[in-house]
Design a protein around this motif. Structure first.
Motif, mmCIF file in Angstrom:
data_model
loop_
_atom_site.group_PDB
_atom_site.id
_atom_site.type_symbol
_atom_site.label_atom_id
_atom_site.label_comp_id
_atom_site.label_asym_id
_atom_site.label_seq_id
_atom_site.Cartn_x
_atom_site.Cartn_y
_atom_site.Cartn_z
ATOM 1 N N ASN A 79 9.837 5.863 2.659
ATOM 2 C CA ASN A 79 9.893 5.497 1.239
ATOM 3 C C ASN A 79 11.040 6.221 0.540
ATOM 4 O O ASN A 79 11.139 7.451 0.604
ATOM 5 N N TYR A 138 4.414 -2.140 3.631
ATOM 6 C CA TYR A 138 3.873 -1.590 2.374
ATOM 7 C C TYR A 138 3.179 -0.242 2.544
ATOM 8 O O TYR A 138 2.506 0.235 1.642
ATOM 9 N N ASN A 172 3.239 -1.647 -5.893
ATOM 10 C CA ASN A 172 4.639 -1.261 -5.633
ATOM 11 C C ASN A 172 5.399 -0.766 -6.867
ATOM 12 O O ASN A 172 6.567 -0.399 -6.758
ATOM 13 N N GLN A 173 4.764 -0.748 -8.034
ATOM 14 C CA GLN A 173 5.469 -0.293 -9.233
ATOM 15 C C GLN A 173 5.737 1.213 -9.158
ATOM 16 O O GLN A 173 4.868 1.987 -8.764
ATOM 17 N N ALA A 174 6.947 1.619 -9.530
ATOM 18 C CA ALA A 174 7.292 3.048 -9.551
ATOM 19 C C ALA A 174 6.782 3.674 -10.844
ATOM 20 O O ALA A 174 7.018 3.144 -11.929
ATOM 21 N N LYS A 195 7.953 11.128 -8.939
ATOM 22 C CA LYS A 195 8.063 9.670 -9.060
ATOM 23 C C LYS A 195 7.582 9.034 -7.758
ATOM 24 O O LYS A 195 8.033 9.414 -6.677
ATOM 25 N N TRP A 196 6.657 8.077 -7.857
ATOM 26 C CA TRP A 196 6.125 7.442 -6.643
ATOM 27 C C TRP A 196 5.750 5.996 -6.943
ATOM 28 O O TRP A 196 5.704 5.590 -8.094
ATOM 29 N N GLN A 197 5.519 5.243 -5.859
ATOM 30 C CA GLN A 197 5.186 3.826 -6.002
ATOM 31 C C GLN A 197 3.693 3.610 -5.814
ATOM 32 O O GLN A 197 3.095 4.116 -4.870
ATOM 33 N N ASP A 200 0.244 -0.971 -2.381
ATOM 34 C CA ASP A 200 0.003 -2.409 -2.266
ATOM 35 C C ASP A 200 -1.034 -2.566 -1.157
ATOM 36 O O ASP A 200 -0.699 -2.750 0.020
#
Length: 244
Positions: A79, A138, A172-174, A195-197, A200
């Protein structure tokens, strides 16, 4: 993509990684491994029993190494957000690390890093060998399942793959963490300011089905020994029964 592949073929670090991956192919034929997710259930799991086992650690699993007194056999991380923020910590590790080629700017000078051609777009496939393109599915756990297959492991056992997140939002949104992390084994895993996603879970289940089918067709298996895990794709097994 073709132009990028051609340019990469002339890159020294890429070619070193390809040679290293070729040397790992079927290296662990017939053996078993544990793929360690980073869910809160790890705190209910006696990880001391993994000393002497082959293990794949994912992302920031190294936060546990001092407490455990040993490290995982391998580390896998694909990632971009994790790699960018944790590059210096990962460079300080001495185990073999498998990292996406996209992160090469942070790891190019590190001889212990083996680059993988991973991506999260295009065809959703399972790679039986990791010399070509690897779909990320994912979740880094799916990348590790493909690496374990490439290395010849007959049995891959999941632990800490809780498949359950308290933090909700679009897949998947950051986002930026606003405080302690309730989704992983340590509150500072994706702590305040990280900051991370968002996960999913539906996409990763599609990928896990591909892994289950590939392992089954090859006469191998993936087992899920996660304590209290919510994933329902792989056969469940009681963690404590796996050791004599």
């Amino acid at each position: 993509r073709g132009r990028h592949v051609l340019a990469r073929s002339f890159n020294r670090r890429w070619n070193e990684s390809q040679r290293a991956l070729a040397a790992y192919q079927d290296k662990h034929q017939g053996q078993r491994c544990f793929i360690i997710g980073n869910g809160p259930s790890l705190r209910q799991t006696d990880l001391s029993r993994l000393r002497g086992e082959f293990t794949f650690g994912l992302n920031r699993i190294y936060l546990l190494f001092a407490e455990l007194g040993f490290s995982t056999t391998y580390l896998v991380s694909v990632n971009d957000l994790v790699l960018e923020q944790c590059a210096s910590e990962m460079q300080a590790l001495s185990l073999p690390r498998f990292v996406t080629w996209r992160a090469r700017r942070w790891f190019n000078s590190d001889p212990g890093v083996i680059f993988l051609d991973t991506d999260f777009t295009g065809d959703e496939t399972f790679a039986p060998d990791c010399l070509g393109r690897i779909f990320e599915g994912y979740t880094v756990t799916y990348a590790a399942l493909q690496l374990a297959f490439h290395m010849g492991f007959k049995e891959a056992i999941l632990i800490g793959v809780d498949h359950n997140f308290q933090t909700q939002g679009p897949a998947n949104q950051a986002i930026v963490s606003q405080g302690d992390d309730p989704n992983h084994f340590a509150p500072h895993y994706f702590g305040k300011g990280f900051k991370w996603q968002l996960p999913d879970l539906v996409g990763s289940e599609r990928a896990y089905l591909l892994a289950r089918d590939a392992y089954t067709k090859a006469g191998r298996q993936v087992l899920d020994a996660t304590i209290g895990g919510k994933l329902a794709i792989f056969p469940k097994v009681d963690y404590n029964t796996l050791f004599n």
